[in-house]
Motif scaffolding. Structure first.
Motif, PDB file in Angstrom:
ATOM      1  N   SER A   1       0.827  -1.212   0.000  1.00 29.52           N
ATOM      2  CA  SER A   1       0.000   0.000   0.000  1.00 29.52           C
ATOM      3  C   SER A   1       0.860   1.260   0.000  1.00 29.52           C
ATOM      4  N   ASP A   2       2.181   1.108  -0.205  1.00 25.79           N
ATOM      5  CA  ASP A   2       3.137   2.214  -0.086  1.00 25.79           C
ATOM      6  C   ASP A   2       3.549   2.763  -1.444  1.00 25.79           C
ATOM      7  N   PHE A   3       2.589   3.123  -2.272  1.00 26.68           N
ATOM      8  CA  PHE A   3       2.869   3.587  -3.636  1.00 26.68           C
ATOM      9  C   PHE A   3       3.809   4.790  -3.640  1.00 26.68           C
ATOM     10  N   GLU A   4       4.785   4.773  -4.570  1.00 19.97           N
ATOM     11  CA  GLU A   4       5.690   5.903  -4.776  1.00 19.97           C
ATOM     12  C   GLU A   4       5.769   6.217  -6.260  1.00 19.97           C
ATOM     13  N   LEU A   5       5.754   7.505  -6.582  1.00 19.11           N
ATOM     14  CA  LEU A   5       5.923   7.962  -7.963  1.00 19.11           C
ATOM     15  C   LEU A   5       7.348   8.458  -8.141  1.00 19.11           C
ATOM     16  N   ASN A   6       8.055   7.905  -9.122  1.00 21.75           N
ATOM     17  CA  ASN A   6       9.429   8.299  -9.409  1.00 21.75           C
ATOM     18  C   ASN A   6       9.573   8.589 -10.890  1.00 21.75           C
ATOM     19  N   GLY A   7      10.794   8.789 -11.327  1.00 20.51           N
ATOM     20  CA  GLY A   7      11.045   9.045 -12.735  1.00 20.51           C
ATOM     21  C   GLY A   7      12.404   8.523 -13.156  1.00 20.51           C
ATOM     22  N   VAL A   8      12.531   8.184 -14.423  1.00 17.12           N
ATOM     23  CA  VAL A   8      13.801   7.722 -14.994  1.00 17.12           C
ATOM     24  C   VAL A   8      13.929   8.299 -16.397  1.00 17.12           C
ATOM     25  N   ILE A   9      15.132   8.197 -16.947  1.00 16.21           N
ATOM     26  CA  ILE A   9      15.348   8.537 -18.340  1.00 16.21           C
ATOM     27  C   ILE A   9      15.312   7.244 -19.139  1.00 16.21           C
ATOM     28  N   CYS A  10      14.449   7.198 -20.144  1.00 15.25           N
ATOM     29  CA  CYS A  10      14.264   5.990 -20.955  1.00 15.25           C
ATOM     30  C   CYS A  10      14.934   6.173 -22.311  1.00 15.25           C
ATOM     31  N   GLY A  11      15.763   5.206 -22.685  1.00  7.38           N
ATOM     32  CA  GLY A  11      16.425   5.238 -23.982  1.00  7.38           C
ATOM     33  C   GLY A  11      15.791   4.254 -24.953  1.00  7.38           C
ATOM     34  N   LYS A  12      15.590   4.718 -26.179  1.00 10.26           N
ATOM     35  CA  LYS A  12      15.032   3.851 -27.219  1.00 10.26           C
ATOM     36  C   LYS A  12      15.510   4.346 -28.576  1.00 10.26           C
TER      37      LYS A  12
END
Length: 330
Positions: A296-307
């Motif tokens: 129940s401990d949801f966290e919103l994060n971010g990353v750099i995605c390469g494609k």
């Protein structure tokens, strides 16, 4: 990008209240690790505020980012540190001693608890890339396999471009089309949207010099009902994965590789000794079948995605996950 700063020692002493002098961190360690190996890092809203690693096989380094650091390499302002809750910093540095003496363990099948950050990476790599529009004609077999299965009924996964503060949020993509949430998994099954042929088709490019590509936005595993303590209780004698490097999922075969650099044994329903680096290897269907508990401990994060040579910011979000019988390799 990574830099040692003179203010690092003062910042650490200001926030930690531990009798640690940075010069005394140069000491012999029992585990030999490759030069430059990062063993611990602190994140807040997807941003790194410190890293601990090995400058050489017998010396520790601590890097502190006085202005903060995001994976976009964008300065976050001199007062960024003040936004990080003190308990996060204290908890991270208080277990520094454990990282100096890591334990080996045997390769094999284990019950594993993923932190929200690692679970978020998993959501992005597996349930994001597999369902991008331009992979449709290459991975029909894996999608057909997933569509026949029933997984944990609490499991719901979405790709939502309108999440507040999401790294991948936008209302209109680079082709001018309005963006909407796509349900990928609902109540443990592939959604009707996916079964009917809908895919993630947010057309984005890194800049004007590049072509448009189908890209994920904010790929999220929604919260479940269990506390982290319940997940640890159900995975006693297992392993807790706190941090991992760049995960990889082959969108055609569904094979997943997660290089882990911060993990702990679970004993007595608690995280105890720190473990040597290892690799988690599985496939998409195995991962979905193995999900036995959703936190129940949801966290919103971010990353750099390469494609295909293009790098863009994307959002990742998840609670802690309990995976049963997952293969780990040293």
């Amino acid at each position: 990008m990574y830099r040692f700063i003179k203010q690092g020692k003062a910042i650490i002493q200001k926030y930690i209240f531990l009798q640690i002098n940075i010069t005394t961190l140069n000491r012999n360690i029992t585990t030999k690790l490759p030069t430059g190996d990062i063993v611990n890092s602190g994140r807040y809203h997807g941003r790194v505020f410190f890293e601990i690693g090995f400058k050489s096989n017998d010396n520790i380094f601590v890097t502190v980012y006085d202005k903060g650091y995001s994976q976009l390499d964008t300065p976050l302002g001199e007062k960024w540190w003040e936004d990080v809750p003190e308990d996060i910093i204290l908890n991270k540095f208080s277990d520094l001693e454990r990282h100096l003496y890591r334990e080996n363990f045997e390769s094999g099948s284990y019950n594993v608890v993923l932190s929200p950050y690692v679970a978020g990476q998993l959501a992005h790599e597996v349930f994001g890339h597999i369902f991008e529009e331009d992979n449709r004609y290459y991975n029909e077999n894996i999608v057909n396999q997933l569509s026949k299965e029933q997984y944990n009924q609490e499991l719901t996964i979405v790709d939502d471009p309108q999440v507040s503060r999401g790294w991948g949020s936008l209302r209109v993509d680079d082709s001018g089309r309005e963006q909407h949430k796509l349900s990928i998994v609902e109540n443990g099954e592939l959604s009707e949207q996916i079964k009917s042929g809908e895919r993630i088709n947010r057309l984005i490019r890194q800049d004007y010099k590049h072509n448009l590509l189908s890209r994920v936005s904010n790929t999220l595993i929604l919260s479940g009902s269990k506390s982290v303590q319940e997940l640890l209780w159900e995975s006693d004698n297992g392993i807790y994965i706190e941090n991992a490097g760049k995960c990889y999922c082959d969108p055609i075969t569904g094979e997943i590789i997660i290089p882990v650099y911060e993990a702990y044994k679970i004993r007595g329903h608690k995280k105890v000794s720190c473990l040597n680096n290892f690799i988690l290897y599985a496939n998409a269907n195995k991962i979905l079948q193995s999900i036995h508990g959703i936190g129940s401990d949801f966290e919103l994060n971010g990353v750099i995605c390469g494609k295909m040579g293009q790098k863009i910011p994307v959002g990742i979000g998840a609670p802690s996950l309990l995976l049963k019988d997952i293969d780990l390799y040293l």
